[in-house]
Design an enzyme around this catalytic site. Sequence first.
Site, PDB file in Angstrom:
ATOM      1  N   ASP A 156       0.830  -1.118   0.499  1.00 49.03           N
ATOM      2  CA  ASP A 156      -0.030   0.288  -0.158  1.00 49.03           C
ATOM      3  C   ASP A 156       1.355   1.625   0.038  1.00 49.03           C
ATOM      4  O   ASP A 156       1.843   1.189   0.629  1.00 49.03           O
ATOM      5  CB  ASP A 156      -0.712   0.240   1.148  1.00 49.03           C
ATOM      6  CG  ASP A 156      -2.673   0.384   1.046  1.00 49.03           C
ATOM      7  OD1 ASP A 156      -3.347  -0.187   1.367  1.00 49.03           O
ATOM      8  OD2 ASP A 156      -2.518   1.496   0.517  1.00 49.03           O
ATOM      9  N   ASP A 258      -3.141   4.520  -2.430  1.00 45.28           N
ATOM     10  CA  ASP A 258      -4.360   4.886  -1.679  1.00 45.28           C
ATOM     11  C   ASP A 258      -4.292   6.141  -2.251  1.00 45.28           C
ATOM     12  O   ASP A 258      -3.777   7.491  -2.329  1.00 45.28           O
ATOM     13  CB  ASP A 258      -3.773   5.173  -0.132  1.00 45.28           C
ATOM     14  CG  ASP A 258      -4.637   5.118   0.553  1.00 45.28           C
ATOM     15  OD1 ASP A 258      -4.628   6.719   1.722  1.00 45.28           O
ATOM     16  OD2 ASP A 258      -5.582   4.807   1.197  1.00 45.28           O
ATOM     17  N   GLU A 312      -6.970   3.590  -5.869  1.00 45.04           N
ATOM     18  CA  GLU A 312      -7.566   3.379  -5.088  1.00 45.04           C
ATOM     19  C   GLU A 312      -8.790   4.800  -5.698  1.00 45.04           C
ATOM     20  O   GLU A 312      -8.621   5.794  -5.430  1.00 45.04           O
ATOM     21  CB  GLU A 312      -7.556   3.909  -3.465  1.00 45.04           C
ATOM     22  CG  GLU A 312      -9.537   3.639  -2.600  1.00 45.04           C
ATOM     23  CD  GLU A 312      -8.931   4.271  -1.093  1.00 45.04           C
ATOM     24  OE1 GLU A 312     -10.076   4.356  -1.039  1.00 45.04           O
ATOM     25  OE2 GLU A 312      -7.824   4.759  -1.323  1.00 45.04           O
ATOM     26  N   HIS A 379     -11.335  -3.301   3.616  1.00 47.51           N
ATOM     27  CA  HIS A 379     -11.338  -2.733   5.335  1.00 47.51           C
ATOM     28  C   HIS A 379     -11.992  -1.421   4.708  1.00 47.51           C
ATOM     29  O   HIS A 379     -11.808  -0.634   6.478  1.00 47.51           O
ATOM     30  CB  HIS A 379      -9.530  -2.782   5.246  1.00 47.51           C
ATOM     31  CG  HIS A 379      -8.410  -1.194   4.455  1.00 47.51           C
ATOM     32  ND1 HIS A 379      -8.469  -1.605   3.098  1.00 47.51           N
ATOM     33  CD2 HIS A 379      -8.779   0.028   4.703  1.00 47.51           C
ATOM     34  CE1 HIS A 379      -7.838  -0.448   2.629  1.00 47.51           C
ATOM     35  NE2 HIS A 379      -8.288   0.542   3.202  1.00 47.51           N
TER      36      HIS A 379
HETATM   37  O1  TEU Z   1      -9.133   5.656   1.753  1.00 54.96           O
HETATM   38  C1  TEU Z   1      -9.432   7.166   1.043  1.00 54.96           C
HETATM   39  C2  TEU Z   1     -10.960   6.884   1.080  1.00 54.96           C
HETATM   40  O2  TEU Z   1     -11.587   7.225  -0.205  1.00 54.96           O
HETATM   41  C3  TEU Z   1     -11.853   7.378   1.697  1.00 54.96           C
HETATM   42  O3  TEU Z   1     -12.774   7.495   2.074  1.00 54.96           O
HETATM   43  C4  TEU Z   1     -12.766   5.575   2.392  1.00 54.96           C
HETATM   44  O4  TEU Z   1     -13.208   5.459   1.240  1.00 54.96           O
HETATM   45  C5  TEU Z   1     -13.956   5.740   3.171  1.00 54.96           C
HETATM   46  O5  TEU Z   1     -12.463   5.554   4.363  1.00 54.96           O
HETATM   47  C6  TEU Z   1     -14.330   4.921   3.056  1.00 54.96           C
HETATM   48  O6  TEU Z   1     -15.382   4.843   4.196  1.00 54.96           O
HETATM   49  C7  TEU Z   1      -7.759   5.445   2.033  1.00 54.96           C
HETATM   50  C8  TEU Z   1      -7.825   3.956   3.101  1.00 54.96           C
HETATM   51  O7  TEU Z   1      -8.558   3.280   2.141  1.00 54.96           O
HETATM   52  C9  TEU Z   1      -8.551   4.222   3.884  1.00 54.96           C
HETATM   53  O8  TEU Z   1      -8.838   3.019   4.736  1.00 54.96           O
HETATM   54  C10 TEU Z   1      -7.903   5.240   4.888  1.00 54.96           C
HETATM   55  O9  TEU Z   1      -8.415   6.010   6.132  1.00 54.96           O
HETATM   56  C11 TEU Z   1      -7.362   6.485   4.412  1.00 54.96           C
HETATM   57  O10 TEU Z   1      -7.767   6.549   2.485  1.00 54.96           O
HETATM   58  C12 TEU Z   1      -6.426   7.411   4.755  1.00 54.96           C
HETATM   59  O11 TEU Z   1      -5.688   7.160   4.394  1.00 54.96           O
END
Ligand code: TEU
Length: 604
Positions: A156, A258, A312, A379
Amino acid sequence: MPIFCYCQAEPPGQDVFAKYSIFVLNMNAMSNYISLAILTAIVCISSCQAPTGETAQLNDRKWWKEAIVYQVYPRSFKDSDGDGIGDLKGIISKLDYIKSLGIDVVWLNPIYTSPNYDNGYDISDYRNIMTEFGTMQDFDNLLKGLHERNIKLIMDLVVNHSSAEHEWFRKSRSARNNPYRNYYHWWPAEKGKPAPRFSFFDVNGDAWEYDSLTDAYYLHYFAEQQPDLNWENPTVRKEIYDIMKFWGDKGIDGFRLDAFQYAAKDTTFSTLPLDYEKNIAKYYGMQPQLHTYLQEMNQEVLRQYDVMTVAEGAGSTLADAHALVDADRNELNMAYHFDAIDIGKEKGSYSLLEFKRVYSKWDSAFADDGWLSIYLANHDNARMVSRFGNDSEEFRDRSSKMLTTFIMTMRGTPYYYYGDELGMTNIRFDNMEDYRDIETLNKFKKLKLEGGDLIQFKEKQKRVARDNGRTPFQWDNTSSAGFTTGTPWLKVNPNHKTINAEAQDKDQNSVLNYFRAAVKLRKENPVLVYGAYTLLDKDNPDVYAYSREQNGEKILVLLNFQGTSATVNTGIDMRNANVLLGNYPNASVDGKLRPYEAVIYKLD
Ligand code: TEU
């Protein structure tokens, strides 16, 4: 007189020699040759048209298109030292289990040094391993263990922001003239409060944090402990490319980027339209220079390694997504969008028709170019069986298998989340004290400040909170499910007594062994990877039916998404249908499906 057309196809070495015989009728010499030349050109051009659909994809085979990715949430997979937190030695001790699944890529959530405000998504040292997770030697042993089992590892890469405890930010906030100042986005307070920017995790929802040390505001789209890096600064980009090379040189096989759609910023920070928060990907995401940076990253790093890359977030339009992943863009391999995973997050907003519409829209948009990832959980989301299936005792098993069948028969690279292979469910905490996730806890504080409906909030969190998808892996029926000998950082789901790997491993009809069979089937049938996808009986509110076809090979997939029997009308003659896999003994062959029945047929 035979005519040869020479068509250069991609990848090289698969050139197509189209041979056509054209018979010339008795016309005068000159006009004969002119018309012959024109005719030849037409014939050749038509035979050299770029192949479309599955042929296009089949001509562009890649290991990461044929991969099946298993996502391991390291904090919750296996604890080896009894501190209640999963770690790298714990994962190493379970490598044979991971191998037994048949998957070929592991995606690890962040394992770097972090104060863990957001479970590792706030990194304070990108070249080191989080103390709770182990050492760099443990990482090297893990990578070696995976590669010895022919399993690739993607890491990641969290570089939209760093931790506020990263040395860069410590220096950046120390003084306005510090060389690291421009590593982040600062707004001097004497210019007044900057234009509003929404924060996903901030207790006040405010992405601008005032810092009295230098009388200025810094930007953080996520929590205040996650200041956004300034990608407009070429020095920052170089730092990050060097970090990627550090891990590339270690032999990793890819990066998951991310929140990267947000990395490039319009640094004028002008005022955004009133309801911009409703379409954050449009206003925060995909700033034009993002593509310049990705092409630079590709040039500087990615093309030097045989790595896969997935972003993502894919922007707010199909065009945005294509711009990220189409082969001729030289940016990334794939991206995952939120269109499908967000279906049903608002109570009562789930419908199978919408689910089918969204997946079919994305499939047809990427049939010829680009590539997609297929997932139903990760997650950041609750458990797939609790969201899209039915986690009651009666139907948890069948619906888990049905959803697995969906993921393993769609076009795109499947991303499968740890524990879903057992049918792990939401834990549905009653007490806010049991939550650990900054998103849920800060949203609760924000709602409390606003005097909002806390009971309704808690009910909603039982359905969608991220912690539902982060409970410790259920290895066996012992007190902490075999995850730890200590006190787990997040409560173990009490249903581990019946839902656990040890019990399912030896049960041929278990969700776990069905998962293994579905993975094996996908591996043995490239039509399930590259084959054309056709939605069938599209207005059927209960059943998701589609076919996959390639070079005359045809597969039919029928999935009953309801807890009641349902009928499907595909218009396909089922008499020549051979059942390849089904989640009921003696699978249906007449289009009448039992509750949550899933069947994969080979059609002769
Ligand atoms: O998530 C990015 C994101 O778009 C978040 O809005 C996510 O979709 C949201 O948490 C959904 O409930 C990434 C990672 O996947 C997430 O675990 C991190 O918390 C976030 O970035 C910050 O790094």
